[in-house]
Design a protein around this motif. Structure first.
Motif, PDB file in Angstrom:
ATOM      1  N   LEU A  85       0.831  -1.206   0.000  1.00 41.65           N
ATOM      2  CA  LEU A  85       0.000   0.000   0.000  1.00 41.65           C
ATOM      3  C   LEU A  85       0.868   1.259   0.000  1.00 41.65           C
ATOM      4  O   LEU A  85       0.523   2.259  -0.645  1.00 41.65           O
ATOM      5  CB  LEU A  85      -0.922   0.008   1.222  1.00 41.65           C
ATOM      6  CG  LEU A  85      -2.212  -0.808   1.129  1.00 41.65           C
ATOM      7  CD1 LEU A  85      -3.032  -0.661   2.406  1.00 41.65           C
ATOM      8  CD2 LEU A  85      -3.040  -0.389  -0.078  1.00 41.65           C
ATOM      9  N   SER A 113       0.730   4.086  -2.813  1.00 33.32           N
ATOM     10  CA  SER A 113       0.522   5.472  -2.408  1.00 33.32           C
ATOM     11  C   SER A 113       1.618   6.379  -2.969  1.00 33.32           C
ATOM     12  O   SER A 113       1.353   7.469  -3.476  1.00 33.32           O
ATOM     13  CB  SER A 113       0.499   5.572  -0.881  1.00 33.32           C
ATOM     14  OG  SER A 113       0.442   6.912  -0.463  1.00 33.32           O
ATOM     15  N   TYR A 141      -5.154  12.677  -5.520  1.00 32.66           N
ATOM     16  CA  TYR A 141      -4.919  13.016  -4.109  1.00 32.66           C
ATOM     17  C   TYR A 141      -5.972  12.364  -3.219  1.00 32.66           C
ATOM     18  O   TYR A 141      -5.657  11.847  -2.144  1.00 32.66           O
ATOM     19  CB  TYR A 141      -4.936  14.527  -3.924  1.00 32.66           C
ATOM     20  CG  TYR A 141      -4.692  14.968  -2.498  1.00 32.66           C
ATOM     21  CD1 TYR A 141      -3.530  14.606  -1.831  1.00 32.66           C
ATOM     22  CD2 TYR A 141      -5.631  15.734  -1.813  1.00 32.66           C
ATOM     23  CE1 TYR A 141      -3.301  14.990  -0.520  1.00 32.66           C
ATOM     24  CE2 TYR A 141      -5.410  16.125  -0.498  1.00 32.66           C
ATOM     25  CZ  TYR A 141      -4.245  15.755   0.141  1.00 32.66           C
ATOM     26  OH  TYR A 141      -4.032  16.138   1.439  1.00 32.66           O
ATOM     27  N   SER A 155      -7.489   9.620  -3.856  1.00 33.72           N
ATOM     28  CA  SER A 155      -7.128   8.198  -3.810  1.00 33.72           C
ATOM     29  C   SER A 155      -6.032   7.949  -2.788  1.00 33.72           C
ATOM     30  O   SER A 155      -6.082   6.971  -2.021  1.00 33.72           O
ATOM     31  CB  SER A 155      -6.664   7.728  -5.194  1.00 33.72           C
ATOM     32  OG  SER A 155      -7.662   7.944  -6.169  1.00 33.72           O
ATOM     33  N   ASP A 156      -5.047   8.860  -2.759  1.00 32.11           N
ATOM     34  CA  ASP A 156      -3.948   8.707  -1.799  1.00 32.11           C
ATOM     35  C   ASP A 156      -4.442   8.878  -0.365  1.00 32.11           C
ATOM     36  O   ASP A 156      -4.026   8.137   0.534  1.00 32.11           O
ATOM     37  CB  ASP A 156      -2.861   9.731  -2.109  1.00 32.11           C
ATOM     38  CG  ASP A 156      -1.632   9.542  -1.241  1.00 32.11           C
ATOM     39  OD1 ASP A 156      -1.059   8.440  -1.253  1.00 32.11           O
ATOM     40  OD2 ASP A 156      -1.253  10.490  -0.530  1.00 32.11           O
ATOM     41  N   ILE A 169      -6.148   5.676   0.637  1.00 32.34           N
ATOM     42  CA  ILE A 169      -5.180   4.609   0.934  1.00 32.34           C
ATOM     43  C   ILE A 169      -4.547   4.829   2.303  1.00 32.34           C
ATOM     44  O   ILE A 169      -4.361   3.889   3.080  1.00 32.34           O
ATOM     45  CB  ILE A 169      -4.098   4.554  -0.163  1.00 32.34           C
ATOM     46  CG1 ILE A 169      -4.698   4.035  -1.470  1.00 32.34           C
ATOM     47  CG2 ILE A 169      -2.930   3.656   0.267  1.00 32.34           C
ATOM     48  CD1 ILE A 169      -3.749   4.112  -2.647  1.00 32.34           C
ATOM     49  N   ASN A 170      -4.243   6.098   2.614  1.00 31.57           N
ATOM     50  CA  ASN A 170      -3.578   6.391   3.885  1.00 31.57           C
ATOM     51  C   ASN A 170      -4.468   6.133   5.096  1.00 31.57           C
ATOM     52  O   ASN A 170      -3.962   6.001   6.212  1.00 31.57           O
ATOM     53  CB  ASN A 170      -3.069   7.840   3.901  1.00 31.57           C
ATOM     54  CG  ASN A 170      -1.699   7.978   3.268  1.00 31.57           C
ATOM     55  OD1 ASN A 170      -0.684   7.859   3.940  1.00 31.57           O
ATOM     56  ND2 ASN A 170      -1.660   8.198   1.963  1.00 31.57           N
ATOM     57  N   ARG A 177       6.249   6.621   7.149  1.00 33.32           N
ATOM     58  CA  ARG A 177       5.287   6.512   6.060  1.00 33.32           C
ATOM     59  C   ARG A 177       5.604   7.526   4.962  1.00 33.32           C
ATOM     60  O   ARG A 177       5.664   7.191   3.783  1.00 33.32           O
ATOM     61  CB  ARG A 177       3.876   6.757   6.597  1.00 33.32           C
ATOM     62  CG  ARG A 177       2.788   6.558   5.560  1.00 33.32           C
ATOM     63  CD  ARG A 177       1.474   7.204   5.968  1.00 33.32           C
ATOM     64  NE  ARG A 177       1.156   7.038   7.375  1.00 33.32           N
ATOM     65  CZ  ARG A 177       0.109   7.619   7.949  1.00 33.32           C
ATOM     66  NH1 ARG A 177      -0.684   8.407   7.251  1.00 33.32           N
ATOM     67  NH2 ARG A 177      -0.128   7.437   9.234  1.00 33.32           N
ATOM     68  N   GLN A 236       6.946   6.873   1.058  1.00 31.67           N
ATOM     69  CA  GLN A 236       6.103   7.358  -0.040  1.00 31.67           C
ATOM     70  C   GLN A 236       6.868   8.306  -0.960  1.00 31.67           C
ATOM     71  O   GLN A 236       6.766   8.210  -2.187  1.00 31.67           O
ATOM     72  CB  GLN A 236       4.860   8.045   0.525  1.00 31.67           C
ATOM     73  CG  GLN A 236       3.863   7.081   1.151  1.00 31.67           C
ATOM     74  CD  GLN A 236       2.786   7.782   1.944  1.00 31.67           C
ATOM     75  OE1 GLN A 236       2.988   8.881   2.466  1.00 31.67           O
ATOM     76  NE2 GLN A 236       1.631   7.152   2.054  1.00 31.67           N
TER      77      GLN A 236
END
Length: 296
Positions: free
Chosen positions: A69, A73, A164, A166-167, A170-171, A182, A186
């Protein structure tokens, strides 16, 4: 230990700086993919050095279970930056920033499917208001349909907002990974993803960088990404999420102000009304129900 007031100051510095990045990108004479690569690489190195000087070990054990993930990301972040930086080249910084702030709307629309969160009437009304605001931001009510270049910039900024969003989604599944580790992973992945993309799409040998562009690129990498990301995520440890959301609206306000002041890119009445609808609706959507009721 960092005080709450110091954390608020750090957050204000970070989000204010984020609002200036469009001005810097405008004057860097390199492809957006190269700017994204440098931003990711320099930002990752900065955070790695920050961990070293703080004598804080990189906690690989917390990263390893989530590496897929994190990699996804990071890849999304890189193309999020590219599309936003390209949008700055086709439309005004203010318009691109306002389109980019449609990301919370996209997260809201996806939340019932991804997180099984209820889409309340208030949130749905805010989504409709934000979508209406985008019509005004596009300038259609004031000037008719935008020209091809302007339309391209708007579409690129909206695509960046989708990436953004979507990111962000995911986060939500990565909250067990410490913020610094993290972000470092990324940013590193974002830089790595850009290497083959640049080699396949750009003529690297033909690129030139002016002294001014080199300085601005270094500032974007070290200051806007490395230092400000550390301030932003560091402040989140000491501040409630609601405070972070509210202070984040400094970013588009600064971008709109600087766009008009430095780049002479006024919004016009249609853009101003659109800005109020987009930013106001997304802000109200994020407020707790009780707080929203008290403002009526």
């Amino acid at each position: 230990m960092k005080s709450v007031n110091r954390a608020k100051l750090d957050l204000i510095i970070a989000v204010t700086a984020f609002g200036t990045i469009g001005i810097f990108v405008r004057y860097i004479n390199l492809p957006s993919s190269v700017i994204a690569f440098v931003r990711g690489a320099v930002g990752a190195v900065f955070l790695l050095l920050l961990l070293y000087f703080r004598r804080t070990p990189f906690r690989w054990a917390s990263v390893q279970p989530h590496w897929k993930l994190l990699a996804l990301s990071g890849a999304i972040i890189s193309f999020n930056w590219i599309t936003l930086f390209e949008a700055y080249r086709y439309t005004t910084v203010a318009t691109a920033t306002l389109c980019y702030y449609m990301a919370p709307v996209f997260v809201t629309l996806a939340s019932p499917f991804l997180f099984h969160e209820k889409l309340t009437p208030r949130k749905l009304l805010c989504v409709l208001a934000a979508l209406c605001g985008m019509v005004f931001v596009s300038g259609v009510p004031q000037s008719g349909l935008p020209e091809a270049g302007e339309a391209t910039g708007i579409l690129l900024a909206l695509l960046s907002a989708v990436l953004y969003a979507s990111d962000v989604s995911i986060n939500k599944f990565l909250d067990q990974v410490p913020a610094c580790e993290r972000t470092l992973v990324q940013l590193a992945v974002a830089a790595l993803v850009m290497i083959p993309y640049i080699l396949l799409t750009e003529d690297v040998a033909a690129m030139t960088l002016t002294p001014l562009g080199a300085v601005l690129l270094l500032i974007v990498g070290v200051f806007h990404t490395g230092w400000c990301y550390s301030l932003f995520f560091g402040s989140m440890t000491y501040l409630p999420a609601q405070t972070v959301v509210l202070f984040s609206y400094i970013d588009p306000i600064v971008a709109i102000f600087l766009s008009a002041l430095l780049l002479k890119e006024p919004l016009g009445w249609s853009g101003i009304l659109g800005a109020v609808l987009v930013l106001g609706s997304t802000l109200i959507s994020e407020l707790p129900v009780r707080a929203a009721a008290e403002t009526k």
